[in-house]
Design a protein around this motif. Sequence first.
Motif, PDB file in Angstrom:
ATOM      1  N   GLU A 425       0.829  -1.204   0.000  1.00 35.30           N
ATOM      2  CA  GLU A 425       0.000   0.000   0.000  1.00 35.30           C
ATOM      3  C   GLU A 425       0.865   1.256   0.000  1.00 35.30           C
ATOM      4  N   LEU A 428       2.193   1.784  -3.323  1.00 32.08           N
ATOM      5  CA  LEU A 428       1.157   2.365  -4.197  1.00 32.08           C
ATOM      6  C   LEU A 428       0.976   3.848  -3.911  1.00 32.08           C
ATOM      7  N   ILE A 429       0.901   4.146  -2.564  1.00 34.46           N
ATOM      8  CA  ILE A 429       0.740   5.559  -2.162  1.00 34.46           C
ATOM      9  C   ILE A 429       1.917   6.377  -2.657  1.00 34.46           C
ATOM     10  N   VAL A 431       3.805   5.689  -5.177  1.00 31.29           N
ATOM     11  CA  VAL A 431       3.691   5.876  -6.629  1.00 31.29           C
ATOM     12  C   VAL A 431       2.690   6.989  -6.953  1.00 31.29           C
ATOM     13  N   LYS A 432       1.526   6.950  -6.218  1.00 31.14           N
ATOM     14  CA  LYS A 432       0.521   7.986  -6.433  1.00 31.14           C
ATOM     15  C   LYS A 432       1.072   9.365  -6.098  1.00 31.14           C
ATOM     16  N   LEU A 433       1.774   9.413  -4.928  1.00 31.17           N
ATOM     17  CA  LEU A 433       2.347  10.699  -4.520  1.00 31.17           C
ATOM     18  C   LEU A 433       3.362  11.185  -5.540  1.00 31.17           C
ATOM     19  N   LYS A 435       3.284  10.494  -8.716  1.00 36.21           N
ATOM     20  CA  LYS A 435       2.526  10.982  -9.862  1.00 36.21           C
ATOM     21  C   LYS A 435       1.882  12.325  -9.554  1.00 36.21           C
ATOM     22  N   GLU A 436       1.266  12.408  -8.316  1.00 39.99           N
ATOM     23  CA  GLU A 436       0.640  13.663  -7.908  1.00 39.99           C
ATOM     24  C   GLU A 436       1.669  14.777  -7.842  1.00 39.99           C
ATOM     25  N   SER A 437       2.872  14.380  -7.307  1.00 40.31           N
ATOM     26  CA  SER A 437       3.940  15.372  -7.220  1.00 40.31           C
ATOM     27  C   SER A 437       4.341  15.867  -8.602  1.00 40.31           C
ATOM     28  N   ARG A 439       2.373  15.797 -11.257  1.00 43.28           N
ATOM     29  CA  ARG A 439       1.268  16.618 -11.775  1.00 43.28           C
ATOM     30  C   ARG A 439       1.291  17.997 -11.171  1.00 43.28           C
ATOM     31  N   TYR A 520       1.415  20.578  -0.513  1.00 38.29           N
ATOM     32  CA  TYR A 520       2.212  19.483  -1.110  1.00 38.29           C
ATOM     33  C   TYR A 520       3.410  19.128  -0.221  1.00 38.29           C
ATOM     34  N   LYS A 523       2.097  17.258   2.822  1.00 40.93           N
ATOM     35  CA  LYS A 523       1.761  15.867   2.493  1.00 40.93           C
ATOM     36  C   LYS A 523       3.051  15.051   2.266  1.00 40.93           C
TER      37      LYS A 523
END
Length: 552
Positions: A425, A428-429, A431-433, A435-437, A439, A520, A523
């Motif tokens: 998890e 995954l988080i 990876v998401k972070l 990607k979000e970072s 973006r 950001y 987080k």
Amino acid sequence: MSIRGLKKKQPKTFKVRIITVDAEMEFSCEMKWKGKDLFDLVCRALGLRETWFFGLQYTIKGMCTWLKMDKKVLDQEIPKEDPISFHFLAKFYPEKVEEELLQEITQHLFFLQVKKQILDEEIYCSPEATVLLASYAVQAKYGDYDPNFHEPGFLAHDELLPKRVLRQYQLTAEMWEEKITAWYAEHRGIARDEAEMNYLKIAQDLEMYGVNYFPIAQNKNHTDLLLGVDAKGIHIYSINNRFSPNKSFEWSSIRNISCSEKELTIKPLDKKAEVFKFFSSQLKVNKLIFQLCIGNHDLFMRRRKVDSIEIQQMKAQAREEKARKKMENQRLAREKQLREEAERAKEELERRLFQLEDEARQANEALLRSQEAAELLAEKAQIAEEEAKLLAQNAAEAEQERQRLEITALKSKEEKRLMEQKMREAELIAVKLVKESDRRAKEAEHLKQDLHEAREAERKAKQKLLDITRLNYPHMAKYPQHCPGDSRDANFDKGSTKLDLKDIDLKRLSFEIERERLDYLEKSRKFEDRLKELKSEIHALKLEEKQAGLYS
């Protein structure tokens, strides 16, 4: 009669030193004694009965001569010294030593004299024969060979070989001793007198044994021959060859020997044979040759006659003595053999006793070791029993610990599964972070670009406004009091409103960008803290899993 009167009547004496091959003696002789009186005294002192072989020799003016028996000692031409020295030596030699030498002392004196002549190279002997003779000399001196007693080097101080033989063969003293000892070891059981007799039997076969040599000439001017006198006859040799005579006259073939001045004549028994005449350099030499010829001839004739009563008695005594010595030697040999056997048996018994004592000692030591081992085993049994109890207790504790570890392992497996799930998890988080970072970064980049464009537009608008203001109201700069106030105020208020609106939008946009950046960052910090917590938990789980494996 007074003591002084007795002293006056005592005869006058002179001192004499008698030198044998191995000893020296001194005697007091009366002034009137003849040579025979002194000779008989020496023979009695030595215990010698075979006197006819010996004589008293002395040296005068470099020439050896013999003391005359029928003349007074002091009337003869003897050295003027005190004491007067004479050598007691063999004057005549037997034809067969084993048959003629009856007394042991006679045999011993001949052995010593012949041995000395061989060592002094007066009698030539081949190297092989010298080694054999040396072995008999060693047997006569040391007895039977014993390797335990006669160690290497025991002959180092004995003179056994002529110097000519030592020079001829380049061998060390150890090598010569080894050769002599090899023969010496084979003479075991031979008594001293028997060893000396064997020595003489070998020596009597040598060419120069018992020969007295004198230089002679067949005419008055030249000395080119040697005359030899021995027990068998007279021999004529060439000056350089003393081994093989050119001519021999046996005593049985000689009719007469005459001596006049320096001339000596030998007449053979055969009247047709040629008379041999020769000349010597001195009259004394001629007389000495004549005496030796007479003495050897007398002994030659005596050997061929019936023995006298004295000789018969001496031979009988010698046979009895030899038989007695033989029996004595046999008895000694038997006793020696029995003693050696007894010593060997004793050594065997001592060895057996030592072996039994050693076995008994080893048995006692083994018994003590067995007792110690039994005690030790008892202690070990007790310790083993205690250890068994302790092991049983440890086994129970280990079983409990095993069960606890199994439970812990199950928990660890579950926690590990949960942790792996959390890790997945978290990944995954992350990876998401990421990607979000990315973006957000792109949006921030766009916003920064928009902000830049807005500021550029604002700058351009302000510049344009200023330009318009200058173009529309140039008189206001020169004459500001005449400008119509209403129009100016209206136009200015309108432009100010537009500029304020534009500034408000830019500030709001900048504020939103800053707020989003801070969000950001917050987080990202929280996500990093969470990742650290997950790593710590995973590390703790791994340590617990390792400990659980070790306990298992």
